[in-house]
Design a protein around this motif. Structure first.
Motif, PDB file in Angstrom:
ATOM      1  N   THR A   1       0.829  -1.192  -0.041  1.00 43.06           N
ATOM      2  CA  THR A   1       0.029  -0.082  -0.016  1.00 43.06           C
ATOM      3  C   THR A   1       0.786   1.264  -0.002  1.00 43.06           C
ATOM      4  O   THR A   1       0.420   2.153  -0.582  1.00 43.06           O
ATOM      5  CB  THR A   1      -1.025  -0.015   1.313  1.00 43.06           C
ATOM      6  OG1 THR A   1      -0.265  -0.398   2.228  1.00 43.06           O
ATOM      7  CG2 THR A   1      -2.110  -0.836   1.097  1.00 43.06           C
ATOM      8  N   LEU A   2       2.075   1.233   0.423  1.00 43.59           N
ATOM      9  CA  LEU A   2       3.075   2.391   0.448  1.00 43.59           C
ATOM     10  C   LEU A   2       3.477   2.632  -0.996  1.00 43.59           C
ATOM     11  O   LEU A   2       3.828   3.539  -1.016  1.00 43.59           O
ATOM     12  CB  LEU A   2       4.046   1.932   1.504  1.00 43.59           C
ATOM     13  CG  LEU A   2       3.989   2.600   2.820  1.00 43.59           C
ATOM     14  CD1 LEU A   2       5.151   2.161   3.738  1.00 43.59           C
ATOM     15  CD2 LEU A   2       3.474   3.903   2.893  1.00 43.59           C
ATOM     16  N   HIS A   3       3.383   1.739  -1.756  1.00 45.37           N
ATOM     17  CA  HIS A   3       3.878   1.848  -3.273  1.00 45.37           C
ATOM     18  C   HIS A   3       3.411   3.064  -3.775  1.00 45.37           C
ATOM     19  O   HIS A   3       3.925   3.460  -4.871  1.00 45.37           O
ATOM     20  CB  HIS A   3       4.001   0.612  -3.950  1.00 45.37           C
ATOM     21  CG  HIS A   3       4.804  -0.478  -3.271  1.00 45.37           C
ATOM     22  ND1 HIS A   3       4.875  -1.859  -3.978  1.00 45.37           N
ATOM     23  CD2 HIS A   3       5.968  -0.306  -2.457  1.00 45.37           C
ATOM     24  CE1 HIS A   3       5.794  -2.494  -3.362  1.00 45.37           C
ATOM     25  NE2 HIS A   3       6.373  -1.566  -2.374  1.00 45.37           N
ATOM     26  N   ALA A   4       1.995   3.187  -3.729  1.00 44.58           N
ATOM     27  CA  ALA A   4       1.098   4.188  -4.396  1.00 44.58           C
ATOM     28  C   ALA A   4       1.460   5.584  -3.578  1.00 44.58           C
ATOM     29  O   ALA A   4       1.086   6.416  -4.027  1.00 44.58           O
ATOM     30  CB  ALA A   4      -0.159   3.740  -4.325  1.00 44.58           C
ATOM     31  N   ILE A   5       2.214   5.573  -2.468  1.00 42.11           N
ATOM     32  CA  ILE A   5       2.193   6.876  -1.651  1.00 42.11           C
ATOM     33  C   ILE A   5       3.583   7.366  -1.632  1.00 42.11           C
ATOM     34  O   ILE A   5       3.580   8.600  -1.834  1.00 42.11           O
ATOM     35  CB  ILE A   5       1.640   6.496  -0.097  1.00 42.11           C
ATOM     36  CG1 ILE A   5       0.281   6.028  -0.078  1.00 42.11           C
ATOM     37  CG2 ILE A   5       1.981   7.737   0.874  1.00 42.11           C
ATOM     38  CD1 ILE A   5      -0.445   5.649   1.275  1.00 42.11           C
ATOM     39  N   VAL A   6       4.337   6.655  -1.437  1.00 43.71           N
ATOM     40  CA  VAL A   6       5.791   7.060  -1.463  1.00 43.71           C
ATOM     41  C   VAL A   6       6.223   7.785  -2.788  1.00 43.71           C
ATOM     42  O   VAL A   6       6.894   8.953  -2.545  1.00 43.71           O
ATOM     43  CB  VAL A   6       6.990   6.038  -0.917  1.00 43.71           C
ATOM     44  CG1 VAL A   6       8.231   6.344  -1.000  1.00 43.71           C
ATOM     45  CG2 VAL A   6       6.489   5.621   0.580  1.00 43.71           C
ATOM     46  N   PRO A   7       5.819   7.524  -3.877  1.00 41.96           N
ATOM     47  CA  PRO A   7       6.467   8.280  -5.069  1.00 41.96           C
ATOM     48  C   PRO A   7       5.564   9.703  -5.174  1.00 41.96           C
ATOM     49  O   PRO A   7       5.971  10.183  -6.024  1.00 41.96           O
ATOM     50  CB  PRO A   7       5.809   7.271  -6.331  1.00 41.96           C
ATOM     51  CG  PRO A   7       5.839   5.824  -5.684  1.00 41.96           C
ATOM     52  CD  PRO A   7       5.270   6.283  -4.297  1.00 41.96           C
ATOM     53  N   LYS A   8       4.748   9.916  -4.540  1.00 44.64           N
ATOM     54  CA  LYS A   8       4.020  11.161  -4.486  1.00 44.64           C
ATOM     55  C   LYS A   8       4.929  12.204  -3.919  1.00 44.64           C
ATOM     56  O   LYS A   8       6.201  11.875  -3.126  1.00 44.64           O
ATOM     57  CB  LYS A   8       2.861  11.173  -3.413  1.00 44.64           C
ATOM     58  CG  LYS A   8       1.623  10.146  -3.944  1.00 44.64           C
ATOM     59  CD  LYS A   8       0.996  10.589  -4.964  1.00 44.64           C
ATOM     60  CE  LYS A   8      -0.343   9.635  -5.430  1.00 44.64           C
ATOM     61  NZ  LYS A   8      -0.121   8.361  -5.572  1.00 44.64           N
TER      62      LYS A   8
ATOM     63  N   LEU B   1       6.081  13.634  -1.465  1.00 41.05           N
ATOM     64  CA  LEU B   1       6.436  13.949   0.135  1.00 41.05           C
ATOM     65  C   LEU B   1       7.789  13.318   0.380  1.00 41.05           C
ATOM     66  O   LEU B   1       8.416  12.560  -0.538  1.00 41.05           O
ATOM     67  CB  LEU B   1       5.335  13.131   0.834  1.00 41.05           C
ATOM     68  CG  LEU B   1       4.878  11.731   0.337  1.00 41.05           C
ATOM     69  CD1 LEU B   1       5.659  10.916   0.985  1.00 41.05           C
ATOM     70  CD2 LEU B   1       3.224  11.601   0.648  1.00 41.05           C
TER      71      LEU B   1
END
Lengths: 282, 341
Positions: free
Chosen positions: A96-103, A105
């Motif tokens: 689930t972090l794979h879609a968040i960390v590339p954002k 931030l």
């Protein structure tokens, strides 16, 4: 960004059934605690010997309050560990972090945001339940802790210490490994604290030293003993008029420097968590 | 590499330089567009990833032009997702460098211009579809009105407008993949990384994604497409690279790689050893099984000559079927260590 992630973490934690279960059980506990203390004080008031001795009554009141606070402190510690134990490692394992960390931030914002979210949830829990326990005992007995604010602060520090430790683990280890290690440390602190108290009681320096070393490794039980000294009445008063330690009170509390040490410990653990997550492959 | 195009436009220039780098193998000079004044959307130089003794990616050198649709192919475990994760800053290279839109990977300004659909598209399934997109749009720091507008647009784009209030745990795999594509496009990105974007979709859904990719190309976006579905890649990609055991084993413009090569299947009566020798000498003998012979030719114009050679050699030609080589043929040949075409 940190506040966004904190809000998100808080929402997620609140929606989890484990947290909901914890809250429901705590409400049940407070109900039973209220009924139990009511019945206990009714008996005390009907006891000719106890009702006529304010010091004895005060000692019992303090001990009953500490019983409630011990529950709150213990459950808050468990909530701190189990709500955050996989917050990063499980999200890595599940992806689930794979879609968040590339954002756009920074990674430390993920760690701090999650920490803040859990910290807010735990703070609400600790403050509300602690105040509830104090109010219940106050209305039954008129007892109010000498250092309620400081005691509450130390309870919060205890919870945040375990949260920070768990965040360090979840940033570096798998969920299962982190859970085992942090829970073992928590248990170690409990046992070490008991040994130190026993050492104080029987004047055994080895046991006291074991307790001190344990407190340096993980100062969670030391913080409870500090809370106990701030919230309790100084022990139970027996017929001789000399206070004796009860089941939840302590005779030789740690120095307030232990709270400073724990605060530094928690801060270092949190910084280490951000540094570890910064270089972790996801 | 045959059929290398002239560097008349940015895409071709990248292809040529990429091929040159490939031809030289690992450690070759970086491909790039800087000489032509175009900053590559994606470029890497000797990018490596190792886990202990295991080499996941070995010396990857790529340059992908803006507006290009790039297909990244390879068998399971070849290292495709590892490359994507390195480019997106999810994992850290053991060596080499990479840049996106001219900036080092991990640059916060560049991350705002990227979109990514992860391979396993696992999301926070306790969220409603609208909440999920709201959260991801907020991660891009999009202001409220713009956020609401884009959420509506991307939901429309992936056909999930009516499901905006439904929780993700009620979604099928295909719907989760669609909502994943929607979150990848929220910020109207310049580069879109799609890791197996059609793996859970039915044929209609796949066609929609193909159309979407073409639409992105028309808008000038760069698409980095990781896929096992070679027919999909063949239909939409300008250029491909085939990765095997962490190394790029073939790279180039799709039309150059496939070229005009054909596979010609013949049914020949009265086949003599001399005739077989004659055919094998003039063409590439792929298979021979009794009366059935399969030859490879590099140009469609060679096909009539095959028929003439059979008849001239005394053979009786009962059948001749010519089929253009597909990307799948190339992939199988390259990955299985097939001979150079």
């Amino acid at each position: 960004m940190v506040l966004l992630l904190a809000r998100f973490t808080l929402r997620e934690a609140v929606r989890k059934k484990a947290v909901l279960g914890g809250v429901v059980l705590t409400l049940v506990f407070l109900l039973l605690y209220g009924v139990g203390t009511y019945l206990a004080f009714r008996d005390i008031d009907h006891n000719q010997f106890l009702s006529g001795q304010p010091a004895v009554r005060r000692g019992i009141s303090g001990e009953l309050l500490l019983a409630g606070l011990y529950f709150v402190d213990f459950i808050a510690g468990l909530l701190a560990i189990f709500s955050s134990v996989g917050t990063i490692s499980t999200e890595i394992e599940q992806g689930t972090l794979h879609a968040i960390v590339p954002k756009p931030l920074r990674r430390w914002e993920v760690v701090i945001g999650k920490w803040l979210g859990f910290a807010a949830m735990l703070a609400i829990y600790v403050v509300v339940t602690t105040l509830a326990a104090i109010v219940i005992v106050y209305f039954q007995s008129g007892y109010y802790p000498r250092e309620a604010g400081a005691g509450l602060g130390v309870m919060l520090l205890h919870t945040l210490l375990l949260l920070s430790l768990s965040m360090l683990g979840t940033s570096t280890l798998s969920t299962v490994t982190n859970g085992i290690i942090v829970f073992m440390l928590y248990a170690l602190a409990l046992v070490g604290g008991r040994l130190e108290q026993l050492g104080t009681l029987i004047r055994n320096q080895t046991l006291i030293d074991i307790g001190i070393v344990t407190s340096l490794i993980i100062p969670s039980d030391a913080l409870w003993r500090l809370t106990s000294s701030m919230m309790g009445a100084g022990g139970l008063v027996t017929g001789g008029g000399i206070p004796q330690p009860g089941m939840f009170s302590v005779t030789d509390p740690p120095s307030t420097w232990m709270a400073v040490y724990a605060a530094v410990y928690a801060a270092v653990a949190l910084v280490a968590a951000t540094l570890a997550f910064r270089r972790r492959d996801l | 590499m045959e059929g290398r195009p002239a560097a008349t436009d940015s895409t071709r220039a990248v292809g040529a330089r990429g091929d040159a780098a490939m031809g030289a193998g690992d450690g070759a000079a970086p491909p790039g567009l800087r000489a032509t004044g175009v900053t590559p959307a994606i470029e890497s130089l000797n990018l490596r990833k190792t886990y202990g003794q295991h080499v996941a990616v070995s010396g990857l050198t790529l340059a992908i032009a803006p507006g290009e649709i790039f297909g990244f192919l390879g068998p399971n475990g070849a290292g495709k997702s590892t490359v994507v994760k390195m480019l997106l800053g999810l994992i850290f290279p053991s060596g080499g460098t990479a840049r996106l839109l001219g900036r080092p990977i991990g640059d916060a300004g560049v991350k705002a211009r990227l979109g990514f659909l992860p391979e396993h598209f696992r999301f926070h399934e306790w969220l409603q579809a609208g909440e999920f997109l709201e959260f991801h749009a907020s991660l891009y720091r999009m202001p409220g009105p713009r956020r609401r507008q884009r959420i509506g647009e991307v939901l429309e784009l992936v056909g999930l407008t009516s499901r905006v209030k439904d929780r993700l745990h009620t979604f099928s795999k295909g719907m989760l993949q669609r909502i994943g594509i929607a979150q990848a496009l929220l910020n109207d990105p310049e580069i879109v990384f799609l890791d197996e974007p059609t793996s859970a979709l039915d044929p209609l859904g796949r066609r929609e994604v193909r159309d979407l990719i073409r639409k992105l190309k028309a808008q000038g976006k760069t698409v980095f497409l990781n896929s096992h579905l070679l027919s999909e890649v063949e239909m939409v990609c300008d250029r491909v690279a085939i990765l095997d055991r962490g190394r790029v084993v073939r790279q180039g413009l799709l039309r150059d790689l496939l070229g005009e090569s054909h596979e010609v299947e013949l049914q020949i009566g009265n086949m003599t050893p001399e005739l077989r020798q004659e055919l094998a000498g003039r063409y590439r003998l792929l298979r021979a099984d009794g009366v059935a012979v399969t030859l490879g030719v590099t140009c469609r114009d060679e096909i009539p000559g095959i028929a003439e050679a059979v008849i001239r050699g005394g053979g009786r030609l009962y059948g001749l079927t010519a089929r253009r080589f597909s990307l799948e043929d190339l992939f199988v040949a390259v990955v299985e260590g097939g001979s150079e075409r």
